[in-house]
Design a protein around this motif. Sequence first.
Motif, PDB file in Angstrom:
ATOM      1  N   ALA A  78     -13.294   2.635 -25.971  1.00 39.30           N
ATOM      2  CA  ALA A  78     -13.947   3.149 -27.182  1.00 39.30           C
ATOM      3  C   ALA A  78     -12.933   3.769 -28.131  1.00 39.30           C
ATOM      4  CB  ALA A  78     -15.016   4.173 -26.795  1.00 39.30           C
ATOM      5  N   ASN A  79     -11.866   4.360 -27.599  1.00 39.03           N
ATOM      6  CA  ASN A  79     -10.866   4.959 -28.476  1.00 39.03           C
ATOM      7  C   ASN A  79     -10.185   3.887 -29.329  1.00 39.03           C
ATOM      8  OD1 ASN A  79      -9.229   7.284 -29.375  1.00 39.03           O
ATOM      9  ND2 ASN A  79      -7.567   6.156 -28.415  1.00 39.03           N
ATOM     10  N   GLU A  80      -9.856   2.761 -28.720  1.00 38.63           N
ATOM     11  CA  GLU A  80      -9.271   1.666 -29.505  1.00 38.63           C
ATOM     12  C   GLU A  80     -10.287   1.122 -30.492  1.00 38.63           C
ATOM     13  OE1 GLU A  80      -8.672  -2.173 -30.820  1.00 38.63           O
ATOM     14  OE2 GLU A  80      -9.485  -2.274 -28.783  1.00 38.63           O
ATOM     15  N   ALA A  81     -11.553   1.139 -30.126  1.00 40.05           N
ATOM     16  CA  ALA A  81     -12.601   0.696 -31.045  1.00 40.05           C
ATOM     17  C   ALA A  81     -12.625   1.581 -32.292  1.00 40.05           C
ATOM     18  CB  ALA A  81     -13.960   0.729 -30.342  1.00 40.05           C
ATOM     19  N   ASN A 140      -9.126 -14.833 -15.624  1.00 40.17           N
ATOM     20  CA  ASN A 140      -7.936 -13.983 -15.602  1.00 40.17           C
ATOM     21  C   ASN A 140      -7.002 -14.270 -16.778  1.00 40.17           C
ATOM     22  OD1 ASN A 140      -8.024 -12.360 -12.952  1.00 40.17           O
ATOM     23  ND2 ASN A 140      -8.586 -14.437 -12.313  1.00 40.17           N
ATOM     24  N   GLN A 141      -7.458 -15.062 -17.737  1.00 43.65           N
ATOM     25  CA  GLN A 141      -6.644 -15.400 -18.898  1.00 43.65           C
ATOM     26  C   GLN A 141      -7.204 -14.698 -20.141  1.00 43.65           C
ATOM     27  OE1 GLN A 141      -4.020 -16.905 -17.752  1.00 43.65           O
ATOM     28  NE2 GLN A 141      -5.094 -17.088 -15.784  1.00 43.65           N
ATOM     29  N   TYR A 142      -6.538 -14.943 -21.292  1.00 46.46           N
ATOM     30  CA  TYR A 142      -6.981 -14.328 -22.539  1.00 46.46           C
ATOM     31  C   TYR A 142      -8.448 -14.628 -22.837  1.00 46.46           C
ATOM     32  CZ  TYR A 142      -2.008 -13.780 -23.797  1.00 46.46           C
ATOM     33  OH  TYR A 142      -0.682 -13.445 -23.833  1.00 46.46           O
ATOM     34  N   SER A 143      -9.103 -13.617 -23.410  1.00 49.29           N
ATOM     35  CA  SER A 143     -10.440 -13.811 -23.963  1.00 49.29           C
ATOM     36  C   SER A 143     -10.334 -14.001 -25.477  1.00 49.29           C
ATOM     37  CB  SER A 143     -11.310 -12.588 -23.679  1.00 49.29           C
ATOM     38  OG  SER A 143     -11.709 -12.543 -22.335  1.00 49.29           O
ATOM     39  N   PRO A 144     -11.382 -14.524 -26.109  1.00 51.24           N
ATOM     40  CA  PRO A 144     -11.407 -14.525 -27.580  1.00 51.24           C
ATOM     41  C   PRO A 144     -11.212 -13.111 -28.103  1.00 51.24           C
ATOM     42  CG  PRO A 144     -13.207 -15.831 -26.697  1.00 51.24           C
ATOM     43  CD  PRO A 144     -12.586 -15.137 -25.526  1.00 51.24           C
ATOM     44  N   THR A 145     -10.556 -12.987 -29.232  1.00 52.46           N
ATOM     45  CA  THR A 145     -10.195 -11.649 -29.716  1.00 52.46           C
ATOM     46  C   THR A 145     -11.424 -10.762 -29.958  1.00 52.46           C
ATOM     47  OG1 THR A 145     -10.135 -12.443 -32.000  1.00 52.46           O
ATOM     48  CG2 THR A 145      -8.066 -12.451 -30.772  1.00 52.46           C
ATOM     49  N   ARG A 146     -12.543 -11.337 -30.385  1.00 54.70           N
ATOM     50  CA  ARG A 146     -13.730 -10.529 -30.657  1.00 54.70           C
ATOM     51  C   ARG A 146     -14.559 -10.266 -29.409  1.00 54.70           C
ATOM     52  NH1 ARG A 146     -15.763 -10.835 -36.704  1.00 54.70           N
ATOM     53  NH2 ARG A 146     -17.445  -9.604 -35.793  1.00 54.70           N
ATOM     54  N   LYS A 170     -10.280  -7.683 -37.345  1.00 50.50           N
ATOM     55  CA  LYS A 170      -8.921  -8.027 -37.761  1.00 50.50           C
ATOM     56  C   LYS A 170      -7.924  -6.984 -37.256  1.00 50.50           C
ATOM     57  CE  LYS A 170     -10.212 -10.473 -42.048  1.00 50.50           C
ATOM     58  NZ  LYS A 170      -9.547 -11.763 -41.795  1.00 50.50           N
ATOM     59  N   ALA A 171      -8.303  -5.696 -37.368  1.00 49.12           N
ATOM     60  CA  ALA A 171      -7.425  -4.628 -36.888  1.00 49.12           C
ATOM     61  C   ALA A 171      -7.240  -4.716 -35.377  1.00 49.12           C
ATOM     62  CB  ALA A 171      -8.000  -3.268 -37.279  1.00 49.12           C
ATOM     63  N   HIS A 172      -8.342  -4.940 -34.669  1.00 52.22           N
ATOM     64  CA  HIS A 172      -8.278  -5.071 -33.203  1.00 52.22           C
ATOM     65  C   HIS A 172      -7.324  -6.196 -32.791  1.00 52.22           C
ATOM     66  CE1 HIS A 172      -9.525  -5.707 -29.046  1.00 52.22           C
ATOM     67  NE2 HIS A 172      -9.911  -6.933 -29.359  1.00 52.22           N
ATOM     68  N   THR A 173      -7.373  -7.305 -33.517  1.00 55.78           N
ATOM     69  CA  THR A 173      -6.497  -8.437 -33.205  1.00 55.78           C
ATOM     70  C   THR A 173      -5.033  -8.031 -33.310  1.00 55.78           C
ATOM     71  OG1 THR A 173      -8.152  -9.979 -34.042  1.00 55.78           O
ATOM     72  CG2 THR A 173      -5.915 -10.808 -33.847  1.00 55.78           C
ATOM     73  N   ARG A 174      -4.692  -7.199 -34.304  1.00 58.47           N
ATOM     74  CA  ARG A 174      -3.298  -6.780 -34.490  1.00 58.47           C
ATOM     75  C   ARG A 174      -2.897  -5.647 -33.549  1.00 58.47           C
ATOM     76  NH1 ARG A 174      -1.754 -11.334 -36.104  1.00 58.47           N
ATOM     77  NH2 ARG A 174      -2.662 -12.029 -38.079  1.00 58.47           N
ATOM     78  N   ILE A 175      -3.865  -4.869 -33.109  1.00 61.61           N
ATOM     79  CA  ILE A 175      -3.537  -3.750 -32.206  1.00 61.61           C
ATOM     80  C   ILE A 175      -3.294  -4.244 -30.790  1.00 61.61           C
ATOM     81  CG2 ILE A 175      -4.448  -1.636 -31.138  1.00 61.61           C
ATOM     82  CD1 ILE A 175      -5.947  -1.157 -33.826  1.00 61.61           C
ATOM     83  N   CYS A 176      -4.212  -5.044 -30.253  1.00 66.75           N
ATOM     84  CA  CYS A 176      -4.044  -5.477 -28.856  1.00 66.75           C
ATOM     85  C   CYS A 176      -4.483  -6.914 -28.606  1.00 66.75           C
ATOM     86  CB  CYS A 176      -4.762  -4.528 -27.900  1.00 66.75           C
ATOM     87  SG  CYS A 176      -6.523  -4.387 -28.195  1.00 66.75           S
ATOM     88  N   PHE A 177      -4.821  -7.643 -29.661  1.00 69.56           N
ATOM     89  CA  PHE A 177      -5.200  -9.043 -29.634  1.00 69.56           C
ATOM     90  C   PHE A 177      -6.534  -9.276 -28.924  1.00 69.56           C
ATOM     91  CE2 PHE A 177      -5.184 -13.376 -27.818  1.00 69.56           C
ATOM     92  CZ  PHE A 177      -5.260 -14.078 -29.020  1.00 69.56           C
ATOM     93  N   ALA A 178      -6.603  -8.954 -27.637  1.00 69.46           N
ATOM     94  CA  ALA A 178      -7.840  -9.178 -26.881  1.00 69.46           C
ATOM     95  C   ALA A 178      -7.932  -8.144 -25.766  1.00 69.46           C
ATOM     96  CB  ALA A 178      -7.875 -10.590 -26.301  1.00 69.46           C
ATOM     97  N   SER A 179      -9.142  -7.964 -25.242  1.00 62.78           N
ATOM     98  CA  SER A 179      -9.368  -6.983 -24.179  1.00 62.78           C
ATOM     99  C   SER A 179      -9.464  -7.680 -22.828  1.00 62.78           C
ATOM    100  CB  SER A 179     -10.653  -6.196 -24.479  1.00 62.78           C
ATOM    101  OG  SER A 179     -10.523  -5.516 -25.712  1.00 62.78           O
TER     102      SER A 179
END
Length: 457
Positions: free
Chosen positions: A137-140, A97-103, A309-318
């Motif tokens: 997928a939209n965020e992807a 229930n905690q953060y996942s790695p950004t990738r 890198k962009a994903h990290t700045r948009i929402c950090f992790a899923s």
Amino acid sequence: MSSPQRFKQIYKKMTATTIKSLSTQSNKKQILPNQYFTLNTAKDVWTLTNEAASMASNNSNNKDREMLNLGQGFFSYSPPDFILKDLQRVVESPLINQYSPTRGRPTLINELINLYQPFYGNKVKLDKDNVTVHTGANEAIFSCLIGLLNKGDEVIVLEPFFDQYISNIELAGGVVRYVPINPPTELNNRVTKGEEWEIDWNILQKTINNKTKAIILNTPHNPIGKVFTRDELLKLGNICVENNILIISDEVYEHLYFTPEFPRIATLSPEIAQLTLSVGSAGKSFAATGWRLGWVISLNKELLNYVAKAHTRICFASPSPFQEAVAEALPQAKKLNYFKTMQQDYIRKFKIITDAFDQLNIPYTTPQGSYFICANFKNVKIPTDYPFPQELLSKGKDFRISYWLMNELGIVAIPPTEFYIKEHEIAAENLLRFAVCKDDEYLEKAAERLQLLKNYL
């Protein structure tokens, strides 16, 4: 000092303070929102349709019957039991229930490698750097564009297009260029096939220039339901190789195809693969669109690194629990032959609706993939004096057909001219898009309700 004089002094002082305050406020810099949103104020198709459906549900025709919503592509039933059980189990673990790695979580990345490795063959070995996990997928796709576009770069979009592509490109600083997928010449007269919708290759070649950075491909296609053939993809891919153009391949309906094969553009040649970012979706694959979980696969690790890198700045992790549940569900899906069973289920679902259209002699494009079908309402006779809202009069004809269908039959469908620019919307002005991602009983009710169209043909 008398009381009246003192009062006048106090009043004069208060007035001066107030004037000074107002003057200061008027000189303050005005706060302006992002102009992209202030200049684009028109309601989107989803808002217009939902508002119209809500009002239509209370009119005299519909007040005693259920509104049947075959519009937006959300499911009317739950994800499969095995993935729900996985989710229920994994959320009991504190760390999940905690953060996942950004990738992405290693467990999910490993299962995605197992899922996609067979498509690339033994000569190519996927590893963790070939995968990024995203919040839908939209965020992807947005991450691909944010990570790879510079201001003024041009992106080719095949028309009709999923409407989110446009804002994603423009918000990333890109410029949209449109290339049509030409409709069948007899679209109004008979049932057509996906292969009759053809990319205008001549316009594509003329659109490409030294600013062209990427092209967005969607297969299976929303809203057409077309699965691009191996020959079409190879032709498109080779054009991109010749011109060094990136390919963002939106393949969210990859498990919903009804053709003998589903060709993947990234697997057709090593050169094409190095330019391709393939996008997938857990939501579409497991009837869980609200989980907002997608991914990007690419053999080009350098390109994918900028997407990450962009994903990290948009929402950090899923979301971690959904990642872990999907990681556990993927091998179970293979063992249970889940995706093949799902395909058979959708062949049946489509038949419920196409049988209804066949009885009415309403043409449509036979779906080769996705969960959408476009039907042609050219021969439906809508009264010329029907009272349409003012805001629909400047829209494509299909918006008025959709409005009429909601109010007279209580069926919601999406007008697909929203997926065209104004100059080209005539190609779809008689079409409506229906989503069949509903349970069979619901679809059977819709098929029965559609027979009321006999009174208008």
